[in-house]
Design an enzyme around this catalytic site. Structure first.
Site, short mmCIF file in Angstrom:
data_model
loop_
_atom_site.label_atom_id
_atom_site.label_comp_id
_atom_site.label_asym_id
_atom_site.label_seq_id
_atom_site.Cartn_x
_atom_site.Cartn_y
_atom_site.Cartn_z
N CYS A 136 -48.74 -89.69 51.42
CA CYS A 136 -48.06 -90.66 50.54
C CYS A 136 -48.06 -92.05 51.17
O CYS A 136 -47.37 -92.28 52.18
CB CYS A 136 -46.63 -90.15 50.29
N CYS A 177 -44.68 -93.73 51.41
CA CYS A 177 -43.89 -93.09 52.48
C CYS A 177 -44.25 -93.70 53.83
O CYS A 177 -43.38 -93.95 54.67
CB CYS A 177 -44.15 -91.58 52.51
#
Length: 139
Positions: A64, A67
């Site tokens: 991600c 993230c």
């Protein structure tokens, strides 16, 4: 009319190309090491680490890009926190059961726990000031 459509089409194409290039660069971003104060949470230590404490838990995954963008922000926030509040991270790929238990649908999602009970949650990229304000409000 044809000229306007051509211009709009070219602008859309340029936007798509820039977006693809930016996504490719984000995927190449190297991972940032966690600050020493960040807790690595698992299904085995989750209850003990969140009991009688205020813990901001980041649900994330290695693939991600947003993230990975949050990692330095969380590191900065963790460095400023005292022992009354902590930041923890759960890798949803490794501990999918915790993500299911807390109904995590998007990542990054951060859930603020006070004494093991969820008090608030927010998704997406947030800045350090926002995180610190949320933690202060929950104390």
């Amino acid at each position: 009319m044809k000229t306007v459509l051509i211009v709009i089409g070219l602008l859309a194409l340029v936007f798509i190309l820039i977006n693809l290039i930016a996504r490719k660069q984000m995927k190449k971003m190297p991972p940032v090491a966690d600050h020493e104060k960040i807790l690595t949470l698992t299904d085995k230590n989750f209850q003990a680490q969140t009991k009688n404490k205020l813990v901001l838990v980041d649900f994330w995954a290695s693939w991600c890009a947003p993230c990975r963008m949050m990692a330095p922000i969380l590191n900065d926030a963790a460095a400023e926190l005292n022992d009354n509040a902590r930041i923890g991270k759960i890798n949803i790929e490794e501990f999918h059961s915790l993500a299911q238990k807390f109904n995590i649908r998007n990542i990054p999602t951060m859930v603020l726990f006070k004494n093991g009970v969820e008090v608030s949650r927010f998704s997406g990229i947030k800045n350090k000031d926002f995180l610190m304000k949320q933690i202060q409000n929950a104390q």
